[in-house]
Design a protein around this motif. Structure first.
Motif, mmCIF file in Angstrom:
data_model
loop_
_atom_site.group_PDB
_atom_site.id
_atom_site.type_symbol
_atom_site.label_atom_id
_atom_site.label_comp_id
_atom_site.label_asym_id
_atom_site.label_seq_id
_atom_site.Cartn_x
_atom_site.Cartn_y
_atom_site.Cartn_z
ATOM 1 N N HIS A 178 0.814 -1.389 -0.141
ATOM 2 C CA HIS A 178 -0.082 0.060 -0.120
ATOM 3 C C HIS A 178 0.850 1.124 -0.021
ATOM 4 O O HIS A 178 0.577 2.217 -0.840
ATOM 5 N N THR A 179 1.873 1.229 0.666
ATOM 6 C CA THR A 179 2.599 2.333 0.909
ATOM 7 C C THR A 179 3.478 2.539 -0.319
ATOM 8 O O THR A 179 4.003 3.745 -0.847
ATOM 9 N N LYS A 187 2.232 6.620 2.836
ATOM 10 C CA LYS A 187 3.200 6.652 3.608
ATOM 11 C C LYS A 187 3.066 7.467 5.265
ATOM 12 O O LYS A 187 3.299 7.082 6.074
ATOM 13 N N GLY A 239 3.485 14.867 -0.015
ATOM 14 C CA GLY A 239 2.504 14.158 -1.138
ATOM 15 C C GLY A 239 2.327 12.531 -0.954
ATOM 16 O O GLY A 239 1.617 12.020 -1.631
ATOM 17 N N PHE A 240 3.152 11.883 0.060
ATOM 18 C CA PHE A 240 3.217 10.597 -0.061
ATOM 19 C C PHE A 240 2.105 10.126 1.368
ATOM 20 O O PHE A 240 2.620 9.902 2.278
ATOM 21 N N HIS A 241 0.910 10.027 0.872
ATOM 22 C CA HIS A 241 -0.164 10.045 1.943
ATOM 23 C C HIS A 241 -0.201 8.782 2.541
ATOM 24 O O HIS A 241 -0.775 8.616 3.775
ATOM 25 N N GLU A 268 4.201 8.652 -7.939
ATOM 26 C CA GLU A 268 5.046 9.696 -8.105
ATOM 27 C C GLU A 268 5.938 9.236 -9.507
ATOM 28 O O GLU A 268 6.105 10.175 -10.218
ATOM 29 N N ASP A 328 2.453 4.916 -3.117
ATOM 30 C CA ASP A 328 3.066 6.458 -3.186
ATOM 31 C C ASP A 328 3.991 6.484 -4.231
ATOM 32 O O ASP A 328 4.087 7.545 -4.871
ATOM 33 N N VAL A 329 4.897 5.826 -4.297
ATOM 34 C CA VAL A 329 6.322 5.785 -4.961
ATOM 35 C C VAL A 329 5.817 5.602 -6.361
ATOM 36 O O VAL A 329 6.289 6.168 -7.238
#
Lengths: 160, 139, 1139
Positions: free
Chosen positions: B33-34, C402, C398-400, B41, B37-38
């Motif tokens: 899930h985290t 995380k 913006g890494f919500h 991006e 984000d990457v």
């Protein structure tokens, strides 16, 4: 030989859907639901096909890149020829022109049967829409025919 | 050999997530899930970056203490994430790429299956077996 | 230095640190008020120059951090403001002492200090000291800010002097080595004369000077100094200080590039009105940009005067370079484990810069690195703070996701097992903040449609944690709310085991605090919307049911125009407006009655793998008042569609719309609205309620019928068994069990169509008697008597039944009027019975069904034109009683009357008596057949009125009916054993022959002897020797003329043994002719012939009147010419006296 297979199948699909609709009763609502059914079929097929065809190609830069891919590689894979002409207003509207659309060539080459053409284009409209949707572009696709077997597909990208 | 493989739809919810059963699965959920984000991006960066940076393979997303997370995005914006053990240093980039290729091929087959509705969870057994083939075998 | 300051950012490097501390006991709120006022002086322009000074205030600063002041000057405390309260002069010395003590703490670095005393008045307060300020109390210190500004000025003076001191230090070789605390021991015993060492000292000093310049507001100088320091330190590989120099360079560049500050969410620093850089330009409009090559600077330093001439752009780092340098600096810091805090702070600063540059990828790398910096043993508090800050930083870039992840870690840290007092409240709050990162909103409406957004496993975990935290926090209501949210939205994702666990824990919680539909608001304003359980159970279909038939209101026709269409505008409108296809707006075509129990049926489905108990399930309605009666039900596990009926009573008139339903499941009350449930199908939810009507209960004197009524409309039915022709009375009692007065009552009946031919009316009643009881109050009752009489036509069965013709006894020639008793001979087997063998051979039930409908109304419903109907079904099984198996007539001996011979068969199992009106009783045993004769008057067919429109068949039927009724009136049946009686009917039995016999001939012959009418059994007396007058009169009732005819009279005697004596010339003479001639007689005319006889002897004489053969006779049927037989008895005339 293998080329004609899809065309025959497509003709039969259209006939079948309309026969079903006739059995259920002929009203205005029913007529348009056949077109929706055909378009829906095309949509799903388009999604699957585009997944296959873009498997090995690099990612697209922008919308125009995607449209070009559709005109060249995608159309060639499905209809064995490219789109002959692509026009855009750079604001999200594209017009794809095919002067000898594979699914219409066997029907007529003039004005005859012009009123039957929409039935045979619904599936292809769905195909386009499905392909674009899977690539991330929601769109509305319509087709128009003025002289068989040439036809124009108009794609309007929905931006929200 | 991966310890966790995930397929994420373009709306960023999981279509398929499978991890080595011995571990706390939830932890992998969090990791994947985290990592999104990457991935996001990187995907948005591709548009701004130079034209030659157009690969589907995203490479190493981020390393953690125990794991390395790799990402891959298809043209239909479906993302694949593979988590491998950090200690497994023998895995080279090429191998990771080939794992992604296999996943992509298998996913394309799933997509072309008329009984599969795009957006549903993937339940194809063929896909399962491809994934099993690239996961760490539980002893 | 052990505690990192996460809030530091690059521009803090240019600020001076002032600590504000309380001395002694100072009330907290007072202290912070003063502190706030002091902190407002954070930016000050110095009077003597155009530079700007920035001040940072802290009310708490660990002294060990101070020791790093040489390393980075912004870390050392240069000013101290102490705040104290002092009530009296006596305490003053003590206070003063304490102040001095505190000064000592920071003594090594302190430039200046101030003491603010509140509350002291008097002589000491009058003293005018620069370092102490006296105020009577905290509210009356208007010049506080000014004092602080003065203080800052003084600090600046000291700072400036130090800077100049260092900058122009020309002491040459003897530059002291600046150290960080952990380095000190490393440099003991080192050769201080080596070039290496000297360079190191110079480099470090250069860096220090750069720091001072930066603090003093001289950006350009700082840049130059930093550049130089970097060169120097790089050459000696003094990594730590090299890193510091690089960091300083970055800070200065950041300050230049981002005047708005990099603090992110914190209130951005106001960009300085005039920066040092710009000020130089302003004052020197024509100044060119000069590039000073840092390498050209000698170790002697730059002349202070040239500082404003130094060009700026080239010395400053470009934004990309800033990051590069930060990376480099951090990597150098990383070599020293004791420099962890510095490293961490540097990372944080770099991330803030990257956030502004929108380079999230690199920022995340920095942060990644930051996570792993080992700071030694951190207290739990510090860990929490660290994770929170990390989370915030991730949010910044913006890494919500995380960010949410780290926030969760921080939340978990709040309640780590090692903490003696876990901060559940804080944990809860932090968990709530993580929700957006996981796409979880606490509003169930967001989840009602579409696919699930987000990661189910993660979200469930989060919700479980929320539940746990809220429980530990001591707010069970919140736990219930969260747990019900989990159950409602994640139902599809829970496994069976999990479902059981969740519901069990929910029940545990709700036993302490039931869940409801109110919005829960936290003290800080966060609102949690209610979570109705729309999936427990799942409702698929809502249907409003019509009332039971006996309670339905019917509309009296003809009142359409006066209908209360004001309440329901859609009723009679032919135009369908706004047909959105929404079936919920559909109006239902039946009505409910106020005060009656009305039902709504729901089809529900239980998705749980165990039994679901729903308590208190009722309806939510709007419109007229509807009292919903709650139901409780237990649905089996994973049931299919299960019907549930909810009842309620409408209490007012109007229109009721069913909006939804409410349930109580697992202790949680939910109000589910139908419009929020897209999957529910309904056939219309709006129903009209009519005013209340009275309610009657029907009871009868006869037992209830076990038969299923022919249609459902019949509320009750009775069954009787009657013999054909029997009459039974039925008493119907109507009780008014409602609350309204009964005002009108009507009764009608209907025979359910049957193939049976009915003879006469079955049902008979007198409604007037019942209506005399109206209006009937509630609780009262009235009764009505109904006569049930059945007369069915059992003809057609006679051929199955025995008759007496087989006996060989001929019909004709029987003696008159002697009922014969014949014993039934066993029937020959040749006549097979066509009926099925199971049935009683001789008896055959016929059933008759009728429905009596009571229409009644009263109360408010009556005013509006409604009524109710009660239907009583009557089911009669008719047994044939007697059969007339054969009807025949005795030959017509009389003109006016006829003997009918009826073969009567008793088909019952009891004996019965047939009684004809002429008092003849005939006793029949069971299954006995006897012949009886009755005398019937003949009658004319023409007397039966003939309507011209009637068809021949109808006429025939009527004719037969008329005849039958005439005959019937002479018959009645008695069942002595059963005490039942009825009437026997010959209708339908009469055949044509009989009818012909019965027919009164249209030619009416009358014979009068001595003036007296003669007929079959009339014996006329006459005297011997007396002339007997004889008249024969013909009345022509037919339509044609008759005649001429000739009649001949012949006398004879009958010996009663079959012999007749016609030889009577001696005995009887005719006076005149014995032949009469009749001329033509026209219709309706009559003609009379007269004659006379003389009897010479006594005796019984018969006269027969014969017709002579005449042609006219052939046109007419012989029956017309039946003449009565004349029987004359001649009697002895009495001897007359004298004759």
């Amino acid at each position: 030989m293998a080329d004609a297979l899809f065309e025959f199948l497509h003709t039969e699909i259209v006939a079948h859907v309309y026969k079903e609709q006739a059995q259920r009763g002929d009203t205005e609502k029913e007529r348009s639901s056949s077109l929706s059914a055909l378009e829906g079929m095309g949509f799903r097929v388009g999604q699957g096909l585009i997944e296959k065809f873009t498997k090995d190609s690099p990612s697209f830069k922008d919308d125009l890149d995607i449209m070009k891919f559709v005109c060249k590689d995608f159309w060639t894979n499905v209809f064995r020829k490219q789109i002959d002409n692509l026009r855009t207003n750079h604001q999200g509207t594209y017009v794809l022109q095919d002067n000898k659309f594979a699914l219409l060539t066997q029907i007529s080459s003039g004005k005859q049967y012009l009123e039957e053409a929409p039935k045979f284009l619904a599936f292809s409209c769905g195909l386009l829409r499905g392909a674009l949707s899977n690539l991330g572009l929601e769109s509305v696709v319509t087709a128009e025919v003025s002289l068989m077997p040439a036809c124009k597909f108009q794609v309007v990208i929905q931006k929200n | 050999m991966a310890v966790c493989v995930a397929v994420i739809a373009k709306e960023n919810y999981p279509l398929y997530i499978r991890s080595v059963p011995t571990q706390n699965e939830l932890k992998f959920h969090y990791t994947v899930h985290t990592s999104l984000d990457v991935v996001e991006e990187k995907v948005s960066a591709v548009g701004k970056a130079l034209a030659d940076q157009r690969e589907l393979y995203l490479g190493l997303l981020y390393p953690t203490e125990d794991y390395k997370v790799y990402g891959y995005v298809t043209n239909s914006k479906v993302k694949f994430v593979i988590v491998v053990d950090s200690s497994n240093t023998s895995l080279r980039d090429n191998e990771i790429r080939s794992m992604f290729r296999k996943l992509h091929n298998s996913f394309t087959d799933v997509m072309c299956n008329p009984f599969y509705n795009p957006g549903d969870a993937i339940q194809s057994r063929a896909f399962d077996s491809v994934v099993s083939g690239m996961m760490v075998q539980a002893c | 230095m052990s505690i990192p300051d996460y809030m530091q950012c690059a521009e803090d490097h240019q600020s001076v640190l002032v600590v504000v501390q309380p001395v002694g006991i100072v009330p907290e709120d007072q202290f912070f008020r003063i502190y706030k006022r002091i902190s407002s002086v954070c930016q000050q322009s110095i009077r003597s120059s155009q530079r700007l000074l920035y001040i940072r205030y802290r009310h708490h600063y660990p002294p060990e951090n101070n020791e790093w002041g040489d390393f980075q000057t912004h870390r050392k405390v240069v000013g101290l403001i102490a705040i104290t309260t002092c009530a009296s002069a006596k305490e003053w010395p003590q206070t003063s002492e304490r102040f001095h003590g505190q000064k000592e703490v920071f003594g090594s670095t302190l430039y200046d200090s101030r003491l603010l005393v509140f509350g002291l008045q008097g002589e000491i307060a009058e003293q005018h000291r620069t370092d102490v300020a006296f105020y009577p109390d905290c509210d009356s210190c208007p010049d506080l800010e000014r004092r602080v500004e003065d203080f800052v000025e003084s600090i600046f003076i000291v700072l400036e002097s130090k800077r100049l001191d260092r900058t122009t230090d020309k002491s040459g070789d003897k530059i002291p080595l600046l150290c960080v605390p952990f380095e000190k021991k490393d440099f003991v015993g080192l050769d201080t004369d080596s070039r290496h060492y000297k360079k190191r000292c110079q480099g470090r000093m250069r860096k220090h000077v750069g720091d001072l310049c930066l603090q003093a507001g001289m950006l350009q100088d700082a840049l130059v100094h930093y550049h130089m320091a970097v060169e120097l330190l790089r050459s000696v590989n003094d990594f730590l200080w090299l890193g510091a120099a690089l960091e300083g360079l970055c800070s200065a560049s950041v300050i230049f590039h981002y005047p708005g500050g990099t603090a992110g969410k914190r209130a951005a620093r106001k960009p300085s009105i005039s920066q040092a850089a710009d000020s130089g330009k302003r004052h020197r409009p024509g100044a060119q940009e000069l590039l000073i090559d840092p390498g050209a600077l000698t170790t002697n330093g730059i002349n202070a005067d040239t500082s404003s001439e130094i060009g700026r752009a080239k010395n400053c780092l470009s934004p990309e370079d800033i990051i590069e340098k930060y990376k480099e600096a951090i990597s150098y810091y990383g070599k020293y484990k004791n420099a962890g805090v510095i490293e961490l702070e540097a990372c944080v600063k770099a991330v803030r810069v990257l956030a502004i540059q929108k380079r999230a990828m690199e920022a995340s790398e920095f942060l990644q690195n930051a996570v792993y910096i080992n700071l030694g043993q951190l207290s739990e508090e510090e860990k929490i703070q660290r994770y929170s800050v990390l989370s915030e930083l991730y949010d910044l870039i913006g890494f919500h996701r995380k960010s949410a992840f780290f926030k969760r870690v921080a939340a978990m840290q709040c309640v780590a097992p090692t903490i003696p007092e876990p901060g559940w409240r804080a944990c809860y709050k932090l968990l709530l903040e993580t929700l957006p990162g996981y796409c979880l909103s606490l509003d169930p409406k967001d989840f009602s449609k579409g696919t699930h957004h987000g990661w189910a496993a993660v979200q469930m975990r989060l919700l479980h944690e929320l539940v746990y935290a809220s429980r530990r926090m001591g707010n069970p209501g919140l736990s219930v709310r969260h747990l019900s949210f989990l159950l409602q939205t994640m139902l599809d994702f829970l496994s069976d085991q999990e479902k059981k666990e969740v519901t069990q824990s929910l029940e545990n919680y709700t036993s302490k605090c039931p869940g409801g539909m109110e919005v829960i608001t936290l003290p800080d304003g966060l609102k949690f919307p209610p979570v109705p359980f729309t999936k427990l159970p799942i409702v698929r279909f809502v249907k409003l049911l019509n009332l039971p038939v006996s309670l339905r209101p019917h509309k009296v026709k003809g009142l359409l125009g006066e209908n209360m269409s004001s309440k329901s505008p859609f009723i009679y409108s032919p135009i369908i407006l706004h047909n959105r296809g929404d079936e919920r707006c559909k109006k239902i075509d039946f009505q409910w009655v106020q005060g009656a129990v009305c039902e709504v049926q729901l089809m529900v489905y239980n998705p749980m793998p165990f039994e679901l108990r729903v308590e208190n399930m009722g309806l939510l309605t709007s419109g007229a008042e509807f009292e919903s009666l709650p139901a409780a039900l237990a649905l089996p596990a994973e049931s299919g569609l299960y019907p549930v009926t909810l009842v309620g009573v409408p209490r007012t008139v109007g229109s009721i719309t069913v909006n939804g339903y409410h349930t109580s499941v697992f202790g949680v009350n939910s109000d589910c609205l139908l419009e929020g449930l897209p999957g529910v199908k309904t056939g219309g939810c709006m129903v009209e309620v009519v005013p209340s009507l009275p309610r009657l209960l029907l009871s009868t004197s006869l037992p209830r019928s076990p038969h299923v009524a022919a249609s459902e409309d019949i509320s009750s039915s009775v069954a009787l068994q009657l013999f054909n022709g029997e009459t039974q009375t039925l008493t119907v009692t109507l009780d008014n069990i409602g609350t309204e007065t009964l005002e009108t009552l009507e009764l009608s009946s209907k025979i359910i169509s049957t193939k049976e031919k009915l003879l006469g009316d079955i049902l008979n009643w007198d409604i007037q008697e019942a209506q005399s009881h109206l209006p009937l109050l509630p609780g009262c009752s009235l009764s009505l008597t109904v006569n049930i009489r059945v007369k069915l036509d059992f003809s057609g069965q006679e051929n199955l039944l025995p008759d007496l013709s087989d006996d060989g006894i001929s019909v004709t020639g029987l003696p008159i009027s002697s009922p014969l008793r014949q014993v039934l001979k066993p029937r020959p087997e040749s006549k097979a019975l066509s009926a099925d063998p199971g049935k009683n051979e001789h008896t055959h039930f016929k059933t008759l069904e009728a429905v009596m409908t009571f229409k009644y109304s009263g109360g408010g419903g009556h005013v509006e034109g409604f009524y109710r109907e009660l239907c009583l079904g009557i089911h009669v099984d008719v047994e044939p009683s007697v059969f007339f198996t054969r009807v025949s007539t005795l030959p017509a001996t009389s003109m006016r009357q006829c003997h009918l011979l009826l073969d009567v068969f008793n088909s019952t199992e009891h004996e019965l008596t047939i009684n004809a009106k002429n008092n003849q009783d005939l006793l029949l045993y069971a299954s006995e057949c006897q012949r009886m004769a009755i005398q019937v008057d003949k009658f004319e067919f023409e007397s039966v009125c003939v309507q011209p429109e009637q068809s021949q068949q109808q006429w025939e039927t009527e004719r037969q009916q008329a005849q039958g009724s005439l005959i019937n009136s002479t018959l009645s049946i008695l069942h002595p054993s059963l005490q039942r009686e009825g009437e026997a009917s010959v209708e339908g039995v009469l055949n044509q022959l009989v009818l012909d016999h019965l027919q009164l001939a249209p030619l009416q012959w009358d014979v009068l002897v001595n003036g007296k009418q003669c007929d079959c059994d009339i014996v006329t007396d006459c005297r011997v020797g007396d002339p007997v007058s004889l008249e024969v009169k013909l009345t022509n009732h037919s339509k044609k003329e008759v005649g001429p005819l000739a009649l001949t009279l012949v006398a004879f005697q009958d010996y009663q043994n079959g012999i007749q004596n016609h030889d009577l010339q001696d005995a009887v003479t005719f006076i005149g002719s014995n032949t009469f001639y009749i001329d033509k007689v026209n219709p309706t005319f009559s003609s009379t012939c007269t004659g006379a006889l003389l009897f010479l002897y006594t005796g019984d004489f018969y006269l027969s009147i014969k017709f002579q053969d005449d042609s006219t006779r052939r046109d007419l049927p012989p029956a017309f010419f039946g003449l009565p037989t004349v029987h004359i008895r001649a009697l002895e005339s009495p001897i007359e006296n004298g004759a």
